[in-house]
Write a protein that holds these residues in place. Structure first.
Motif, PDB file in Angstrom:
ATOM      1  N   PRO A 188       0.843  -1.197   0.000  1.00 45.38           N
ATOM      2  CA  PRO A 188       0.000   0.000   0.000  1.00 45.38           C
ATOM      3  C   PRO A 188       0.878   1.248   0.000  1.00 45.38           C
ATOM      4  O   PRO A 188       2.073   1.177   0.320  1.00 45.38           O
ATOM      5  N   PRO A 189       0.310   2.396  -0.329  1.00 44.57           N
ATOM      6  CA  PRO A 189       1.101   3.624  -0.255  1.00 44.57           C
ATOM      7  C   PRO A 189       1.392   3.971   1.206  1.00 44.57           C
ATOM      8  O   PRO A 189       0.656   3.567   2.111  1.00 44.57           O
TER       9      PRO A 189
ATOM     10  N   LEU B  96       5.725 -10.233   8.540  1.00 44.95           N
ATOM     11  CA  LEU B  96       5.144  -9.012   8.022  1.00 44.95           C
ATOM     12  C   LEU B  96       6.249  -7.961   7.914  1.00 44.95           C
ATOM     13  O   LEU B  96       6.960  -7.712   8.889  1.00 44.95           O
ATOM     14  N   ARG B  97       6.401  -7.386   6.745  1.00 45.30           N
ATOM     15  CA  ARG B  97       7.391  -6.329   6.523  1.00 45.30           C
ATOM     16  C   ARG B  97       6.709  -4.986   6.757  1.00 45.30           C
ATOM     17  O   ARG B  97       5.655  -4.704   6.194  1.00 45.30           O
ATOM     18  N   VAL B  98       7.326  -4.158   7.592  1.00 50.20           N
ATOM     19  CA  VAL B  98       6.750  -2.881   7.985  1.00 50.20           C
ATOM     20  C   VAL B  98       7.732  -1.762   7.668  1.00 50.20           C
ATOM     21  O   VAL B  98       8.899  -1.823   8.053  1.00 50.20           O
ATOM     22  N   ASP B  99       7.247  -0.764   6.956  1.00 51.83           N
ATOM     23  CA  ASP B  99       7.993   0.468   6.695  1.00 51.83           C
ATOM     24  C   ASP B  99       7.331   1.527   7.563  1.00 51.83           C
ATOM     25  O   ASP B  99       6.210   1.950   7.304  1.00 51.83           O
TER      26      ASP B  99
ATOM     27  N   SER C 252      11.904   3.488   8.235  1.00 52.30           N
ATOM     28  CA  SER C 252      12.689   2.370   8.741  1.00 52.30           C
ATOM     29  C   SER C 252      11.934   1.073   8.438  1.00 52.30           C
ATOM     30  O   SER C 252      10.791   0.904   8.879  1.00 52.30           O
ATOM     31  N   VAL C 253      12.558   0.155   7.696  1.00 56.05           N
ATOM     32  CA  VAL C 253      11.905  -1.091   7.291  1.00 56.05           C
ATOM     33  C   VAL C 253      12.395  -2.229   8.183  1.00 56.05           C
ATOM     34  O   VAL C 253      13.600  -2.388   8.406  1.00 56.05           O
TER      35      VAL C 253
ATOM     36  N   ARG D  59       3.503   1.748   6.194  1.00 51.01           N
ATOM     37  CA  ARG D  59       2.832   0.790   5.324  1.00 51.01           C
ATOM     38  C   ARG D  59       3.381  -0.581   5.680  1.00 51.01           C
ATOM     39  O   ARG D  59       4.460  -0.707   6.263  1.00 51.01           O
ATOM     40  N   MET D  60       2.631  -1.619   5.342  1.00 51.34           N
ATOM     41  CA  MET D  60       3.081  -2.982   5.626  1.00 51.34           C
ATOM     42  C   MET D  60       2.558  -3.934   4.572  1.00 51.34           C
ATOM     43  O   MET D  60       1.548  -3.664   3.928  1.00 51.34           O
TER      44      MET D  60
END
Length: 167
Positions: free
Chosen positions: A36-37, A55-58, A62-63, A81-82
């Motif tokens: 998602p944006p 789950l990858r989280v920005d 910071s990712v 976003r994730m």
């Protein structure tokens, strides 16, 4: 019976609890899912606990990957976003508080998927209507949402099924 809503092509949520103070779901992110944006929530916080998968989280640039058993919070106003960049589904417990119009926003997104109208134009109408719930963090994207959203207003608010509190 659990109420399941589709937010995008790779993310579905099963409503667990719903009320004005708290909206709790179990979300499933499909492998190699849609990103998602970057966005912010102006009036609510989010709490996540990964139940399975990764789950990858920005968050604020910071990712980080979160794995089963790990938790994290997103404060209101923080860009994030994730998505699931892995090979297996990721399942998370997700709480939004206070809930306000969060459920209505998710139901509007689900209505677009059910109607087969998931174009940028359709999504812009929903995002414009629910800017108190979710806003793109990019000024350019917000401008695009405002212009396109005016061309295609969001569908009428969809109420929760009988037995669940509508917001």
């Amino acid at each position: 019976m659990t109420d399941t809503l589709t937010l995008n092509g790779s993310e579905r949520i099963a409503v667990q609890k719903s009320g004005p103070g708290r909206f709790e779901v179990q979300a499933t992110y499909q492998p190699r899912g849609e990103r998602p944006p970057m966005h912010v929530h102006p009036a609510h916080t989010e709490e996540f606990t990964v139940l399975s998968g990764v789950l990858r989280v920005d968050c604020a640039g910071s990712v980080r990957d979160y794995r089963a058993g790990e938790s994290f919070d997103i404060a209101s106003g923080v860009a994030h976003r994730m998505w699931n960049g892995g090979d297996e589904p990721a399942t998370v417990r997700w709480i939004s508080a206070p809930a306000a119009r969060v459920e209505s926003f998710f139901r509007a997104m689900d209505a677009l998927h059910r109607a087969g109208t998931t174009s940028l134009l359709s999504k812009a109408g929903v995002l414009r209507e629910y800017k108190d719930v979710m806003r793109p963090s990019s000024a350019v994207t917000r401008l695009l949402v405002n212009v396109l959203g005016a061309l295609r207003p969001a569908p009428p608010t969809v109420l929760a099924p009988a037995g669940q509190e509508a917001l």
